[in-house]
Design an enzyme around this catalytic site. Structure first.
Site, short mmCIF file in Angstrom:
data_model
loop_
_atom_site.label_atom_id
_atom_site.label_comp_id
_atom_site.label_asym_id
_atom_site.label_seq_id
_atom_site.Cartn_x
_atom_site.Cartn_y
_atom_site.Cartn_z
N ARG A 161 9.96 -56.72 -11.90
CA ARG A 161 10.82 -55.51 -12.16
C ARG A 161 10.20 -54.28 -12.78
O ARG A 161 10.65 -53.20 -12.28
CB ARG A 161 11.90 -56.05 -13.20
CG ARG A 161 13.08 -56.74 -12.60
CD ARG A 161 12.75 -58.15 -12.00
NE ARG A 161 13.63 -59.12 -11.51
CZ ARG A 161 13.77 -60.16 -11.55
NH1 ARG A 161 13.08 -60.86 -12.49
NH2 ARG A 161 14.84 -61.06 -11.11
N ASP A 190 8.70 -61.21 -7.38
CA ASP A 190 10.20 -61.32 -7.40
C ASP A 190 10.75 -60.24 -6.30
O ASP A 190 9.74 -59.96 -5.49
CB ASP A 190 10.54 -61.13 -8.78
CG ASP A 190 11.85 -62.08 -9.08
OD1 ASP A 190 12.98 -61.90 -8.31
OD2 ASP A 190 12.14 -62.75 -9.87
N HIS A 251 14.14 -65.38 -4.71
CA HIS A 251 13.46 -64.28 -5.13
C HIS A 251 12.21 -63.81 -4.40
O HIS A 251 11.14 -63.33 -5.18
CB HIS A 251 12.94 -64.49 -6.71
CG HIS A 251 14.26 -64.78 -7.54
ND1 HIS A 251 14.73 -63.94 -8.25
CD2 HIS A 251 14.87 -66.04 -8.13
CE1 HIS A 251 15.80 -64.43 -8.96
NE2 HIS A 251 15.85 -65.74 -8.98
N GLU A 308 17.47 -70.50 -9.22
CA GLU A 308 18.75 -69.48 -8.55
C GLU A 308 18.60 -69.67 -7.21
O GLU A 308 18.86 -68.42 -6.41
CB GLU A 308 18.62 -68.27 -9.12
CG GLU A 308 18.79 -68.16 -10.74
CD GLU A 308 18.63 -66.73 -11.42
OE1 GLU A 308 19.21 -66.53 -12.34
OE2 GLU A 308 17.78 -66.04 -10.64
N TRP A 377 15.60 -73.13 -19.39
CA TRP A 377 16.18 -71.83 -19.64
C TRP A 377 17.48 -71.59 -19.69
O TRP A 377 18.04 -70.64 -20.23
CB TRP A 377 15.39 -70.93 -18.28
CG TRP A 377 16.10 -71.09 -17.10
CD1 TRP A 377 15.81 -72.02 -16.18
CD2 TRP A 377 16.99 -70.18 -16.45
NE1 TRP A 377 16.40 -71.75 -15.05
CE2 TRP A 377 17.35 -70.66 -15.25
CE3 TRP A 377 17.84 -69.11 -16.70
CZ2 TRP A 377 18.11 -70.10 -14.38
CZ3 TRP A 377 18.68 -68.54 -15.84
CH2 TRP A 377 18.79 -69.02 -14.66
N TYR A 404 14.93 -65.29 -24.52
CA TYR A 404 14.71 -64.32 -23.23
C TYR A 404 14.91 -62.84 -24.37
O TYR A 404 15.84 -62.49 -24.89
CB TYR A 404 16.11 -64.45 -22.51
CG TYR A 404 15.82 -65.18 -21.22
CD1 TYR A 404 14.75 -66.19 -21.33
CD2 TYR A 404 16.41 -64.95 -20.07
CE1 TYR A 404 14.54 -67.19 -20.45
CE2 TYR A 404 16.12 -65.72 -18.89
CZ TYR A 404 15.20 -66.88 -19.22
OH TYR A 404 15.09 -67.90 -18.16
N ASP A 406 15.08 -59.92 -23.12
CA ASP A 406 15.73 -58.99 -22.28
C ASP A 406 17.13 -58.84 -23.06
O ASP A 406 18.03 -57.97 -22.92
CB ASP A 406 15.75 -58.93 -20.94
CG ASP A 406 16.35 -60.26 -20.46
OD1 ASP A 406 16.29 -61.27 -21.06
OD2 ASP A 406 16.71 -60.23 -19.33
N TRP A 455 11.86 -60.71 -19.33
CA TRP A 455 12.49 -60.12 -18.18
C TRP A 455 12.67 -58.88 -18.41
O TRP A 455 13.06 -58.19 -19.24
CB TRP A 455 13.76 -60.84 -17.73
CG TRP A 455 13.58 -62.38 -17.54
CD1 TRP A 455 13.93 -63.50 -18.47
CD2 TRP A 455 13.08 -63.15 -16.64
NE1 TRP A 455 13.58 -64.59 -18.10
CE2 TRP A 455 13.05 -64.49 -16.82
CE3 TRP A 455 12.22 -62.48 -15.38
CZ2 TRP A 455 12.52 -65.40 -16.13
CZ3 TRP A 455 11.95 -63.67 -14.33
CH2 TRP A 455 11.98 -65.02 -14.77
N THR A 456 12.37 -58.01 -17.39
CA THR A 456 12.04 -56.50 -17.40
C THR A 456 13.13 -55.73 -16.39
O THR A 456 12.77 -54.33 -16.32
CB THR A 456 10.73 -55.80 -17.12
OG1 THR A 456 10.34 -56.47 -15.77
CG2 THR A 456 9.81 -56.65 -18.10
N GLU A 457 14.32 -56.39 -16.17
CA GLU A 457 15.25 -55.48 -15.55
C GLU A 457 15.77 -54.17 -16.33
O GLU A 457 15.72 -53.02 -15.73
CB GLU A 457 16.64 -56.16 -14.98
CG GLU A 457 16.62 -57.11 -13.84
CD GLU A 457 16.10 -58.52 -14.62
OE1 GLU A 457 15.38 -58.75 -15.59
OE2 GLU A 457 16.58 -59.45 -13.73
C1 ACM Z 1 15.65 -67.44 -14.77
O1 ACM Z 1 15.69 -66.69 -15.73
N1 ACM Z 1 16.12 -66.97 -13.42
C2 ACM Z 1 14.49 -68.42 -14.65
#
Ligand code: ACM
Length: 528
Positions: A161, A190, A251, A308, A377, A404, A406, A455-457
């Site tokens: 991201r 991703d 992804h 996902e 997670w 997490y 983020d 996570w870097t969105e």
């Molecule tokens: C994840 O946060 N989709 C592993």
């Protein structure tokens, strides 16, 4: 970082009257057994360091360089050296170390190089956070007999991201190792971008590397194989194992931009999201990629994602290759197709003599538990953790809340994530893991450790990366290393003060837990 240590010292000396380090020994993570004696020991002038094994040479040289602006160390003979590093016969825990400071100097003893390295990190913090001046280090008299609570103390960084590059990753690794974290999980692929050069499929980097979360047209950014090797080596010298994640079968959009022939399509919300499980060529392609990956990462593990998939596998319903696969293998539904794909790729990983890691979705797919590790997670699905433990999987705990990064740190924050109003404040990271999770199994050995995931969105620049990472990284380090009975959040916060001053000197940002108004939340440009 050398010259920075010097400016830190000048800074530390300039506010020595506020410096509590004389009374309060500030080590993060808090050692598990520490006895503090009376007085202090001063190292100045000609300070010598000895080691009793040739295998320690690199460790010694790196430490000398690391503290060179504090103190100049030269090699000394065993008997009279001021600092003695002693490799002993291996003990039960290869991360354990013993450290003693006395009028005779400093002794660090361990049954492994890793243990000695951790002893040196403790010594480095004692040097940094005591009333030292250039060329003169004053240490408290003490004895430490230390070993970690969890063997796995991890941090994941998503660079698909947002891409940060070699120097920022090295800085993170440096701060991880200072605080005895030992696993760097690198989320390199991703939807927004593919970030690692693969020689056999060069377009993965040059085309797949184009874009990021904010700008689909941003020029390609990726790590060359030489850069990957450089970082892996840098990490190895700090006893950090680097685990690559190549996310599949979902992804995969960035990869599919580069090589659309292996795309399994997606859904309206997640176009071109999957690799194609119906084409035999897909398995050869992904195995080729993983083969190259194994030449770059010595880690025993390869993370294959697996999360996902249902977000974007709708196209599988109509893809002729997938339909044919379903008929041939008698697969009833898309879940069965996912199962088939993940088993095929897990077999490839095992053929490469590596152990599979997957997100907790893989628990539903009956992978062989003896050669797979599950990252739990989904904090709202404790039943998946229970199933992983009941199934005998090795497990790493990294639930969204509180691990997490983020996610926001405060109710008032606006740019990070929340989950039904819940977020990930410092004290919650520190308190992790609650007994309720550990008590889900009689076999505590299955819980390898804990890990935070960045996570870097919504972390689109270095300013936000620093702010979301520190000091939650320090809280994680202590949660992972220090036994529950030795943890104390108020005490931790006191010990955090010199660490934050150190970050100031390094120019590293953080969310100030004492005076949050001094560090307002940096804005994210994230838009959904
Ligand atoms: C994840 O946060 N989709 C592993």
């Amino acid at each position: 970082m050398k010259y920075i240590i010097l400016s830190f010292l000048i800074f530390a000396m300039s506010c020595a009257s506020n410096n509590q380090a004389d009374e309060n020994i500030s080590i993060i993570p808090q050692p598990n057994n520490m006895e503090v004696g009376k007085g202090s020991v001063t190292l100045n002038g000609d300070v010598t360091l000895s080691h009793n094994s040739e295998s320690l040479l690199l460790l010694v040289e790196n430490f000398k360089t690391d503290v060179a602006e504090l103190i100049s160390l030269s090699d000394g003979n065993d008997e009279n050296a001021n600092i003695k590093l002693e490799l002993t016969t291996a003990g039960a825990n290869d991360q354990a170390y013993y450290l003693e400071t006395s009028k005779k100097g400093v002794v660090i003893r361990a049954g492994s190089e890793k243990g000695l390295y951790y002893g040196l990190q403790t010594l480095k913090q004692l040097m940094l956070f005591s009333n030292s001046a250039k060329g003169k280090v004053v240490l408290p008299v003490l004895t430490i007999d230390d070993a970690p609570r969890f063997g796995w103390r991890g941090l994941m960084l998503d660079e698909s991201r947002s891409f940060f590059g070699v120097e920022k990753v090295k800085e993170l690794l440096e701060l991880m190792s200072l605080q005895k974290l030992n696993v760097f999980h690198w989320h390199l692929t991703d939807d927004p971008g593919w970030r690692i050069e693969i020689k056999k499929y060069p377009k993965l980097a040059t085309i797949g590397g184009v874009g990021n979360e904010l700008d689909p047209d941003a020029p390609a950014q990726f790590y060359t194989q030489d850069e990957i090797k450089e970082i892996v080596q840098f990490a190895a010298e700090r006893f950090i194992q680097v685990i690559p994640e190549i996310d599949m079968p979902g992804h995969a959009r960035a990869a599919n931009r580069a090589y659309p022939e292996y795309s399994g399509g997606g859904s309206e919300a997640h176009p071109e999201f999957t690799f194609n499980p119906g084409k035999e060529e897909t398995y050869a392609y992904l195995t080729d990629i993983l083969r190259e990956i194994t030449t770059l990462f010595p880690s025993q593990y390869i993370h294959m994602g697996g999360d996902e998939v249902h977000f974007g596998n709708e196209k599988w319903n109509t893809d002729p290759n997938v339909r044919q696969l379903m008929r041939r293998e008698k697969l009833e539904d898309l879940k069965a197709v996912e199962h088939y794909f993940v088993h095929r790729m897990a077999d490839s990983i095992r053929m490469l003599n590596k152990t599979v890691i997957g997100w907790d979705e893989i628990v539903d797919l009956n992978l062989a538990a003896d050669n797979s590790l599950v990252m739990w997670w989904r904090h709202d699905k404790v039943n998946k953790l229970q199933a992983a433990l009941d199934g005998g999987y090795d497990v790493v705990l990294c639930p969204r809340i509180p691990l997490y990064y983020d996610f926001d740190q405060d109710a008032s924050h606006q740019y990070g994530r929340k989950w039904g109003g819940a977020y990930s404040p410092l004290d919650m990271v520190y308190a992790f893991p609650p007994d309720t999770l550990l008590n889900l199994t009689q076999n505590q050995k299955l819980i390898k450790g804990i890990q935070a995931n960045i996570w870097t969105e919504r972390i689109d620049d270095v300013e936000r990366l620093d702010y979301m990472t520190h000091p939650r990284l320090s809280a994680l380090a202590e949660a992972a290393w220090t036994n529950k009975e030795n943890k104390n959040f108020d005490d931790f916060k006191e010990r955090l003060k010199p660490m934050l001053s150190y970050f100031d000197a390094l120019g590293i940002g953080y969310n100030n837990p004492f005076e949050p108004e001094l560090t307002p939340e940096p804005v994210s440009k994230y838009k959904k």
